[in-house]
Every structure is written in structure tokens, then in C-alpha cells.
Design a protein around this motif. Structure first.
Motif, PDB file in Angstrom:
ATOM      1  N   GLN A   1       0.863  -1.213   0.115  1.00  0.00           N
ATOM      2  CA  GLN A   1      -0.143   0.125   0.063  1.00  0.00           C
ATOM      3  C   GLN A   1       0.897   1.253  -0.218  1.00  0.00           C
ATOM      4  O   GLN A   1       1.849   1.529   0.834  1.00  0.00           O
ATOM      5  CB  GLN A   1      -0.876   0.008   1.239  1.00  0.00           C
ATOM      6  CG  GLN A   1      -2.048   1.292   1.371  1.00  0.00           C
ATOM      7  CD  GLN A   1      -2.812   1.349   2.567  1.00  0.00           C
ATOM      8  OE1 GLN A   1      -2.377   0.319   3.552  1.00  0.00           O
ATOM      9  NE2 GLN A   1      -3.589   2.002   2.608  1.00  0.00           N
TER      10      GLN A   1
ATOM     11  N   THR B   1      -1.557   4.542  -8.522  1.00  0.00           N
ATOM     12  CA  THR B   1      -1.297   3.944  -6.560  1.00  0.00           C
ATOM     13  C   THR B   1      -2.625   3.443  -6.472  1.00  0.00           C
ATOM     14  O   THR B   1      -3.569   3.896  -5.993  1.00  0.00           O
ATOM     15  CB  THR B   1      -0.739   5.148  -5.734  1.00  0.00           C
ATOM     16  OG1 THR B   1       0.275   5.827  -6.155  1.00  0.00           O
ATOM     17  CG2 THR B   1      -0.611   4.608  -4.262  1.00  0.00           C
TER      18      THR B   1
ATOM     19  N   ASN C   1      -5.383   2.045  -3.710  1.00  0.00           N
ATOM     20  CA  ASN C   1      -5.631   2.239  -2.493  1.00  0.00           C
ATOM     21  C   ASN C   1      -6.761   1.455  -2.174  1.00  0.00           C
ATOM     22  O   ASN C   1      -7.024   1.505  -0.683  1.00  0.00           O
ATOM     23  CB  ASN C   1      -5.977   3.775  -2.604  1.00  0.00           C
ATOM     24  CG  ASN C   1      -4.973   4.699  -2.461  1.00  0.00           C
ATOM     25  OD1 ASN C   1      -3.942   4.463  -1.794  1.00  0.00           O
ATOM     26  ND2 ASN C   1      -5.067   5.820  -3.665  1.00  0.00           N
TER      27      ASN C   1
ATOM     28  N   ILE D   1      -8.235  -1.793  -0.631  1.00  0.00           N
ATOM     29  CA  ILE D   1      -7.684  -3.120   0.034  1.00  0.00           C
ATOM     30  C   ILE D   1      -9.080  -4.294   0.259  1.00  0.00           C
ATOM     31  O   ILE D   1      -9.928  -3.731   0.812  1.00  0.00           O
ATOM     32  CB  ILE D   1      -7.152  -2.762   1.619  1.00  0.00           C
ATOM     33  CG1 ILE D   1      -5.920  -1.728   1.409  1.00  0.00           C
ATOM     34  CG2 ILE D   1      -6.601  -3.805   2.464  1.00  0.00           C
ATOM     35  CD1 ILE D   1      -5.496  -1.137   2.801  1.00  0.00           C
TER      36      ILE D   1
ATOM     37  N   THR E   1      -7.790  -3.676  -5.467  1.00  0.00           N
ATOM     38  CA  THR E   1      -7.891  -2.644  -6.322  1.00  0.00           C
ATOM     39  C   THR E   1      -8.314  -2.899  -7.668  1.00  0.00           C
ATOM     40  O   THR E   1      -7.326  -3.779  -8.373  1.00  0.00           O
ATOM     41  CB  THR E   1      -6.945  -1.233  -6.462  1.00  0.00           C
ATOM     42  OG1 THR E   1      -6.680  -0.885  -4.799  1.00  0.00           O
ATOM     43  CG2 THR E   1      -7.326  -0.391  -7.055  1.00  0.00           C
TER      44      THR E   1
ATOM     45  N   VAL F   1      -3.405  -5.242  -2.913  1.00  0.00           N
ATOM     46  CA  VAL F   1      -2.821  -4.436  -1.940  1.00  0.00           C
ATOM     47  C   VAL F   1      -2.445  -4.849  -0.888  1.00  0.00           C
ATOM     48  O   VAL F   1      -3.346  -5.324   0.068  1.00  0.00           O
ATOM     49  CB  VAL F   1      -3.521  -3.163  -1.979  1.00  0.00           C
ATOM     50  CG1 VAL F   1      -2.875  -1.960  -1.113  1.00  0.00           C
ATOM     51  CG2 VAL F   1      -4.193  -2.623  -3.380  1.00  0.00           C
TER      52      VAL F   1
ATOM     53  N   PRO G   1      -1.631  -4.295   2.719  1.00  0.00           N
ATOM     54  CA  PRO G   1      -1.811  -2.923   3.631  1.00  0.00           C
ATOM     55  C   PRO G   1      -0.388  -2.699   4.416  1.00  0.00           C
ATOM     56  O   PRO G   1       0.016  -3.698   5.113  1.00  0.00           O
ATOM     57  CB  PRO G   1      -2.863  -2.984   4.407  1.00  0.00           C
ATOM     58  CG  PRO G   1      -3.028  -4.643   4.348  1.00  0.00           C
ATOM     59  CD  PRO G   1      -2.554  -5.157   3.157  1.00  0.00           C
ATOM     60  N   TYR G   2      -0.120  -1.374   4.335  1.00  0.00           N
ATOM     61  CA  TYR G   2       1.058  -1.107   5.516  1.00  0.00           C
ATOM     62  C   TYR G   2       0.405  -1.091   6.793  1.00  0.00           C
ATOM     63  O   TYR G   2      -0.889  -0.831   6.851  1.00  0.00           O
ATOM     64  CB  TYR G   2       1.576   0.278   5.172  1.00  0.00           C
ATOM     65  CG  TYR G   2       0.739   1.340   5.053  1.00  0.00           C
ATOM     66  CD1 TYR G   2       0.098   2.148   5.892  1.00  0.00           C
ATOM     67  CD2 TYR G   2       0.480   2.175   3.692  1.00  0.00           C
ATOM     68  CE1 TYR G   2      -0.847   3.374   5.726  1.00  0.00           C
ATOM     69  CE2 TYR G   2      -0.107   3.197   3.310  1.00  0.00           C
ATOM     70  CZ  TYR G   2      -0.800   3.760   4.491  1.00  0.00           C
ATOM     71  OH  TYR G   2      -1.440   4.758   4.238  1.00  0.00           O
TER      72      TYR G   2
END
Length: 302
Positions: free
Chosen positions: A93, A141, A143, A145, A148, A173, A175-176
């Protein structure tokens, strides 16, 4: 010879009639003018397949037929996508990927590709493909989650022909990690009481390591589960009388991805109050019976 403009249209759209201006117009489909296919100022060709079709039109005045005007109907192909791909099937992410479109041979550049993702609100992207290229890319990018989805909404070629496409590509994605909430139930304590802080992993690939600092002490806490608060006891020996600020420095997940600086929670403050310290004395150490005694209490702290 009569005036007759050429016509062009995109495949799958209604085809225009060929038209000419003149008297007693006759339409032919051969240069030798032997096969009559129509008469009058308007001629529907009936053609629907991609290609260029040539016709000849003459006018007749006082019994004399003029030289023929050459008229063409060009039916342009729709722009067709050969492939729609992402540079990465899975991405951390906050990191970009490249979306690439390859056009099928036979199309007419330049092309314009319109793309949207499934975020709310959706983010639009455009890939311009200049002449003579047949492929192009754009950075995006992801986004949403955990996945995408990017969809091509329209394709337009150099002839103005369009195609709604229907192509999609999905990007997973990763996720961070995000700590939320970060708080304490012991924000104000007396000296000697053991304070604690609470961390809850909102998202991220476990186990997640949280590096935090207070009063020059740096520590790591490993959080094994998403959504379950972790209570951390602080070392009372490292706390100061007054304000103590606990700061999260980094949050790192199992893949090495770190929380963005903007998503690191604000510091937590714990105030430590000193315990009361008192001295007890008297100036009347010796008195007679029934005399008043004087007792003195001095609070040095608290």
C-alpha cells in the motif's frame, strides 16, 4: 462532373449515404461505368464491413452524360485492445504500479485510453498513445484494500472511433501497518504506580513491530494480531516527575513495509505526580501537665 464529397464513418455506427450535387445523377460501382447501382442525389451503399469502397457518379444534361466523379466510403475499424496489464500483481500500500495497454494491429494511432479505479470517489487515469506507437503506460497508486480494480472505460483512436472496451485488471494491495488507537488509561499517576500504554493494530501483515521511545529509552513491541489491544507496562525507573511523552517512531510489518509518517499516531502523555514527603517536629518537647503542645508538619513534596 458532379460535386460529390467522400464519406467516412466508424464501424458499428450507422453508415452515411453518399451524396452528390447535379442533374440526373447516376451512381456506378465500376470505373468503366457499366454497372448502375443507384440514381439521384443520395446513394445508400449498404456497406457495413471495414474497408474503403469506391463509387462513381455522373450527371446527364441535355442527353449528355458527364465524366464521373470518384467518391469513396471509408469504414474505419474500432480500436481494439490486445492486452491490459499491471506491472505488479501485488503491491505494498502506498506504492505505485504501471498500467500498460497494448493495442491490436490494424488500429489507427494516436489512441486515448480512459481508466478508472474502484476507489470512492474513483480516480481517473488517461494513457495517451502517440503516433506511431501501439502501446502506452500510466502510473497509478492502488488504494482499495485488499484488491484494487482498474477498468478501461473508453478507447478513442486517431479517427475518432471509440470502443467501450470492458477490460479490467486487479492488483492485490498489501496494507501497510497502522496503529490505531494508541492511548493510555494511566495518563495521570502518583510516583511509584506502574503506568501502561495500549496499542491496537488496525491493519497490517502480522507480526508487526512497533518501535517507541520515552525519556531516551527505546523499546520494541511485537503485535501478533489485528484488532486486539496490547497493553504495555512502562518501567517506572525511567519515568520523570512531571510530563512523560511516549512516541511511536516506526511501525514495521512482517514484509518489512512501514507505516507512512502521516499515519503514525500522535504521542501519548503520562503525568507523574510526586508522593507527599512530610517532616514532623515539635517545639514543646517537654511541658507540664495540661499545657498545650505544639506540633509542626512541613510538607516538602506533594
Amino acid at each position: 462532373a458532379p460535386a460529390a464529397p467522400n464519406q467516412a464513418e466508424c464501424f458499428s455506427l450507422p453508415m452515411p449515404d453518399l451524396t452528390a450535387t447535379g442533374t440526373n445523377l447516376t451512381w456506378y460501382d465500376d470505373a468503366l461505368l457499366t454497372n448502375v447501382v443507384g440514381n439521384g442525389p443520395s446513394f445508400p451503399t449498404g456497406q457495413t464491413a471495414v474497408g474503403t469502397y469506391t463509387y462513381y457518379v455522373t450527371e446527364t444534361t441535355n442527353g449528355c452524360e458527364s465524366a464521373a466523379s470518384i467518391v469513396t466510403l471509408t469504414i474505419h475499424p474500432e480500436p481494439i485492445i490486445l492486452a491490459f496489464t499491471s506491472s505488479a500483481a501485488t503491491i505494498a500500500q502506498g506504492n505505485p504500479i504501471n498500467l500498460t495497454v497494448d493495442m491490436a494491429p490494424g488500429g489507427t494511432p494516436p489512441f486515448t485510453i480512459d481508466i478508472v479505479d474502484d476507489d470512492i470517489p474513483a480516480n481517473p487515469y488517461t494513457i495517451p498513445i502517440p503516433i506511431p506507437n501501439m502501446s502506452g503506460s500510466v502510473s497509478a497508486t492502488p488504494n482499495v484494500i485488499p484488491v484494487t480494480t482498474y477498468s478501461i472505460t473508453s478507447v478513442t483512436d486517431g479517427n475518432g472511433c471509440t470502443n467501450p472496451s470492458g477490460w479490467t485488471v486487479q492488483v492485490t494491495v498489501d496494507p501497510y501497518p497502522i496503529i490505531d488507537p494508541f492511548n493510555t488509561a494511566t495518563d495521570s499517576i502518583c510516583y511509584g504506580t506502574i503506568p501502561s500504554i495500549n496499542m491496537t493494530l488496525f491493519q497490517g501483515e502480522v507480526p508487526v513491530t512497533v518501535n517507541y521511545t520515552y525519556n531516551g529509552v527505546t523499546a520494541d513491541e511485537v503485535i501478533p494480531t489485528v484488532g486486539i489491544p496490547v497493553n504495555i507496562l512502562l518501567d517506572t525507573a525511567e519515568l520523570n516527575i512531571g510530563t512523560n511523552i511516549i512516541i511511536i517512531n516506526t511501525v514495521t510489518d512482517n514484509s518489512g513495509d512501514q507505516c507512512l509518517a502521516i499515519d503514525i499516531p500522535p504521542p501519548v502523555t503520562i503525568t507523574v505526580s510526586p508522593n507527599p514527603v512530610v517532616t514532623f517536629a515539635t517545639t514543646t518537647a517537654e511541658i507540664c501537665f495540661e499545657q498545650d503542645a505544639i506540633l509542626e508538619f512541613d510538607f516538602l513534596m506533594g
